[in-house]
Design a protein around this motif. Structure first.
Motif, PDB file in Angstrom:
ATOM      1  N   ALA A  92      -6.531  -1.789  10.819  1.00  0.00           N
ATOM      2  CA  ALA A  92      -7.183  -2.653   9.832  1.00  0.00           C
ATOM      3  C   ALA A  92      -6.249  -3.689   9.213  1.00  0.00           C
ATOM      4  O   ALA A  92      -6.693  -4.820   8.949  1.00  0.00           O
ATOM      5  CB  ALA A  92      -7.820  -1.801   8.731  1.00  0.00           C
ATOM      6  N   PRO A  93      -4.967  -3.385   8.938  1.00  0.00           N
ATOM      7  CA  PRO A  93      -4.107  -4.427   8.362  1.00  0.00           C
ATOM      8  C   PRO A  93      -4.065  -5.699   9.207  1.00  0.00           C
ATOM      9  O   PRO A  93      -3.972  -6.805   8.664  1.00  0.00           O
ATOM     10  CB  PRO A  93      -2.733  -3.749   8.296  1.00  0.00           C
ATOM     11  CG  PRO A  93      -3.045  -2.301   8.152  1.00  0.00           C
ATOM     12  CD  PRO A  93      -4.259  -2.086   9.011  1.00  0.00           C
ATOM     13  N   ALA A  94      -4.145  -5.551  10.532  1.00  0.00           N
ATOM     14  CA  ALA A  94      -4.143  -6.729  11.410  1.00  0.00           C
ATOM     15  C   ALA A  94      -5.434  -7.509  11.279  1.00  0.00           C
ATOM     16  O   ALA A  94      -5.431  -8.740  11.184  1.00  0.00           O
ATOM     17  CB  ALA A  94      -3.933  -6.296  12.862  1.00  0.00           C
ATOM     18  N   LEU A  95      -6.570  -6.807  11.268  1.00  0.00           N
ATOM     19  CA  LEU A  95      -7.858  -7.489  11.143  1.00  0.00           C
ATOM     20  C   LEU A  95      -7.976  -8.163   9.790  1.00  0.00           C
ATOM     21  O   LEU A  95      -8.400  -9.319   9.702  1.00  0.00           O
ATOM     22  CB  LEU A  95      -9.003  -6.494  11.342  1.00  0.00           C
ATOM     23  CG  LEU A  95     -10.418  -7.061  11.151  1.00  0.00           C
ATOM     24  CD1 LEU A  95     -10.665  -8.252  12.062  1.00  0.00           C
ATOM     25  CD2 LEU A  95     -11.464  -5.975  11.371  1.00  0.00           C
ATOM     26  N   TYR A  96      -7.607  -7.466   8.717  1.00  0.00           N
ATOM     27  CA  TYR A  96      -7.681  -8.072   7.387  1.00  0.00           C
ATOM     28  C   TYR A  96      -6.835  -9.344   7.316  1.00  0.00           C
ATOM     29  O   TYR A  96      -7.241 -10.360   6.745  1.00  0.00           O
ATOM     30  CB  TYR A  96      -7.188  -7.088   6.326  1.00  0.00           C
ATOM     31  CG  TYR A  96      -8.039  -5.857   6.140  1.00  0.00           C
ATOM     32  CD1 TYR A  96      -9.385  -5.832   6.498  1.00  0.00           C
ATOM     33  CD2 TYR A  96      -7.491  -4.710   5.580  1.00  0.00           C
ATOM     34  CE1 TYR A  96     -10.150  -4.704   6.308  1.00  0.00           C
ATOM     35  CE2 TYR A  96      -8.258  -3.568   5.382  1.00  0.00           C
ATOM     36  CZ  TYR A  96      -9.580  -3.561   5.751  1.00  0.00           C
ATOM     37  OH  TYR A  96     -10.333  -2.426   5.565  1.00  0.00           O
ATOM     38  N   SER A  97      -5.640  -9.277   7.904  1.00  0.00           N
ATOM     39  CA  SER A  97      -4.753 -10.432   7.864  1.00  0.00           C
ATOM     40  C   SER A  97      -5.345 -11.592   8.648  1.00  0.00           C
ATOM     41  O   SER A  97      -5.321 -12.754   8.196  1.00  0.00           O
ATOM     42  CB  SER A  97      -3.382 -10.042   8.421  1.00  0.00           C
ATOM     43  OG  SER A  97      -2.434 -11.053   8.188  1.00  0.00           O
ATOM     44  N   ALA A 114       0.824  -1.215   0.000  1.00  0.00           N
ATOM     45  CA  ALA A 114       0.000   0.000   0.000  1.00  0.00           C
ATOM     46  C   ALA A 114       0.855   1.260   0.000  1.00  0.00           C
ATOM     47  O   ALA A 114       0.397   2.331  -0.382  1.00  0.00           O
ATOM     48  CB  ALA A 114      -0.905   0.008   1.225  1.00  0.00           C
ATOM     49  N   LYS A 115       2.096   1.116   0.475  1.00  0.00           N
ATOM     50  CA  LYS A 115       2.970   2.276   0.701  1.00  0.00           C
ATOM     51  C   LYS A 115       2.335   3.229   1.706  1.00  0.00           C
ATOM     52  O   LYS A 115       2.545   4.447   1.672  1.00  0.00           O
ATOM     53  CB  LYS A 115       3.296   3.001  -0.617  1.00  0.00           C
ATOM     54  CG  LYS A 115       3.946   2.109  -1.667  1.00  0.00           C
ATOM     55  CD  LYS A 115       5.314   1.636  -1.218  1.00  0.00           C
ATOM     56  CE  LYS A 115       6.020   0.814  -2.286  1.00  0.00           C
ATOM     57  NZ  LYS A 115       5.679  -0.603  -2.243  1.00  0.00           N
ATOM     58  N   ALA A 116       1.508   2.663   2.597  1.00  0.00           N
ATOM     59  CA  ALA A 116       0.801   3.446   3.613  1.00  0.00           C
ATOM     60  C   ALA A 116       0.209   2.481   4.630  1.00  0.00           C
ATOM     61  O   ALA A 116       0.209   1.270   4.425  1.00  0.00           O
ATOM     62  CB  ALA A 116      -0.312   4.280   2.974  1.00  0.00           C
ATOM     63  N   GLY A 117      -0.313   3.038   5.702  1.00  0.00           N
ATOM     64  CA  GLY A 117      -0.986   2.204   6.692  1.00  0.00           C
ATOM     65  C   GLY A 117      -0.349   2.311   8.064  1.00  0.00           C
ATOM     66  O   GLY A 117       0.528   3.144   8.300  1.00  0.00           O
ATOM     67  N   HIS A 118      -0.795   1.464   8.972  1.00  0.00           N
ATOM     68  CA  HIS A 118      -0.409   1.557  10.372  1.00  0.00           C
ATOM     69  C   HIS A 118       0.130   0.215  10.875  1.00  0.00           C
ATOM     70  O   HIS A 118      -0.605  -0.568  11.482  1.00  0.00           O
ATOM     71  CB  HIS A 118      -1.615   1.983  11.211  1.00  0.00           C
ATOM     72  CG  HIS A 118      -2.123   3.353  10.879  1.00  0.00           C
ATOM     73  ND1 HIS A 118      -2.922   3.591   9.786  1.00  0.00           N
ATOM     74  CD2 HIS A 118      -1.931   4.552  11.489  1.00  0.00           C
ATOM     75  CE1 HIS A 118      -3.216   4.879   9.735  1.00  0.00           C
ATOM     76  NE2 HIS A 118      -2.623   5.476  10.758  1.00  0.00           N
ATOM     77  N   PRO A 119       1.410  -0.045  10.649  1.00  0.00           N
ATOM     78  CA  PRO A 119       1.951  -1.344  11.058  1.00  0.00           C
ATOM     79  C   PRO A 119       2.161  -1.504  12.559  1.00  0.00           C
ATOM     80  O   PRO A 119       1.963  -2.592  13.101  1.00  0.00           O
ATOM     81  CB  PRO A 119       3.279  -1.429  10.303  1.00  0.00           C
ATOM     82  CG  PRO A 119       3.679  -0.007  10.077  1.00  0.00           C
ATOM     83  CD  PRO A 119       2.397   0.740   9.884  1.00  0.00           C
ATOM     84  N   GLY A 120       2.550  -0.427  13.252  1.00  0.00           N
ATOM     85  CA  GLY A 120       2.931  -0.551  14.664  1.00  0.00           C
ATOM     86  C   GLY A 120       1.840  -1.133  15.538  1.00  0.00           C
ATOM     87  O   GLY A 120       2.029  -2.144  16.212  1.00  0.00           O
ATOM     88  N   GLY A 121       0.680  -0.489  15.559  1.00  0.00           N
ATOM     89  CA  GLY A 121      -0.431  -0.938  16.378  1.00  0.00           C
ATOM     90  C   GLY A 121      -1.152  -2.141  15.815  1.00  0.00           C
ATOM     91  O   GLY A 121      -1.995  -2.742  16.495  1.00  0.00           O
ATOM     92  N   SER A 122      -0.848  -2.499  14.582  1.00  0.00           N
ATOM     93  CA  SER A 122      -1.368  -3.747  14.026  1.00  0.00           C
ATOM     94  C   SER A 122      -0.545  -4.922  14.533  1.00  0.00           C
ATOM     95  O   SER A 122      -1.085  -5.956  14.944  1.00  0.00           O
ATOM     96  CB  SER A 122      -1.332  -3.702  12.490  1.00  0.00           C
ATOM     97  OG  SER A 122      -2.209  -2.719  11.979  1.00  0.00           O
ATOM     98  N   LEU A 123       0.773  -4.761  14.521  1.00  0.00           N
ATOM     99  CA  LEU A 123       1.654  -5.838  14.969  1.00  0.00           C
ATOM    100  C   LEU A 123       1.463  -6.146  16.452  1.00  0.00           C
ATOM    101  O   LEU A 123       1.525  -7.309  16.859  1.00  0.00           O
ATOM    102  CB  LEU A 123       3.112  -5.467  14.688  1.00  0.00           C
ATOM    103  CG  LEU A 123       3.514  -5.437  13.207  1.00  0.00           C
ATOM    104  CD1 LEU A 123       4.847  -4.713  13.031  1.00  0.00           C
ATOM    105  CD2 LEU A 123       3.605  -6.853  12.632  1.00  0.00           C
TER     106      LEU A 123
END
Length: 281
Positions: free
Chosen positions: A73-78, A27-36
């Motif tokens: 959302a990246p965490a939920l989608y995964s 995506a070249k964007a998003g929120h990895p920290g709070g997803s991980l």
């Protein structure tokens, strides 16, 4: 929890982390920290705790999950992809034009998403409504889970929702507070501390536990206490923002930016090495 189940959940947690990095990188964007930081609890929810059917995601008798901190959302989608709701390959389309996997969860387009979220503080109110509706309809087997961030609980609406949950004795509601200590502008302690979170949720009528939210044994114990509670329940998770990717851990800068190509390769090497180790154990 058996050793075999624990290993399966550890594998799922690493897969969820891989999906998070895959999505945010593409995506070249998003929120990895709070997803991980939330990967372990999501692995537990979708791998053990929750009642759902990916082939029938709108079943009236399913448990509900609301990602109140919708930017994760990246965490939920995964978690949904690795639980069979849609193809894992689609995680690479995160935030792309035309993709159904946008920056915040959309219940109208994403299979398995029970509530659209984005504006912080609002998801828990929806979760309370779901829990109250299940009570009203006599669906005693339906539980509602909502995940909030420790930065998010600076919102007043969160505490109004907790008042509602206690007033209507929503013992089918479990809120999960991902307390990783960091938010977009810095540490929660410096920006607007919500501590003592445990005393506050207790004062608002909740049973609660405080755990290491990146430890599956402690997560398992927390849900055992939820099962025994006769009140709305709160799991306060002390977690590491960016957990699982060495250079992201406890770094506020990774709240809302994507890894570049070199960072992506480093992260994927670390995660895949741990995944291989778990699978071969």
């Amino acid at each position: 929890m058996t050793n075999q189940l624990k290993r399966e959940l550890q594998i799922l947690a690493e897969q969820i982390r891989i999906g998070i990095i895959e999505g945010t990188y593409n995506a070249k964007a998003g929120h990895p920290g709070g997803s991980l930081s939330a990967a372990d609890i999501l692995a537990y929810l979708y791998g053990k705790e929750m009642k759902y059917d990916p082939k029938d995601p709108k079943s009236a008798d399913r448990d509900r999950f609301v990602l109140s901190k919708g930017h994760a959302a990246p965490a939920l989608y995964s978690a949904l992809a690795y639980s069979g709701f849609f193809p894992v390959e689609d995680l690479k389309t995160l935030r792309h034009i035309g993709s159904y996997l946008q920056g915040h969860p959309n219940m109208n387009t994403v299979p398995g998403v029970d509530m659209s979220t984005g504006s912080l503080g609002q998801g828990i109110s929806a979760a309370c409504g779901m829990a109250k509706a299940a009570k009203y309809l006599g669906k005693d087997g339906v539980r509602v889970f909502a995940m909030l961030g420790d930065g998010e609980i600076e919102e007043g609406q969160v505490w109004e929702a907790m008042m509602f949950a206690a007033q209507y004795e929503l013992d089918n509601l479990c809120i999960i507070i991902d307390s990783n200590g960091l938010q977009i502008d810095g540490s929660c302690e410096d920006v607007m501390s919500a501590e003592p979170i445990d005393q506050k949720v207790a004062a608002f009528g909740f049973d609660y536990v405080v755990i290491d939210g990146n430890d599956l044994d402690e997560i398992d114990g927390a849900f055992e206490k939820f099962h025994q509670s006769t009140k709305p329940f709160a799991i306060i998770m002390k977690t590491v923002k960016g957990k699982g990717v060495s250079y992201m851990e406890n770094q506020v800068g990774w709240h809302g930016k994507a890894p570049n190509a070199e960072e992506y390769e480093t992260a994927m090497a670390e995660l895949n090495a741990r995944l291989t180790e778990l699978k071969e154990a």
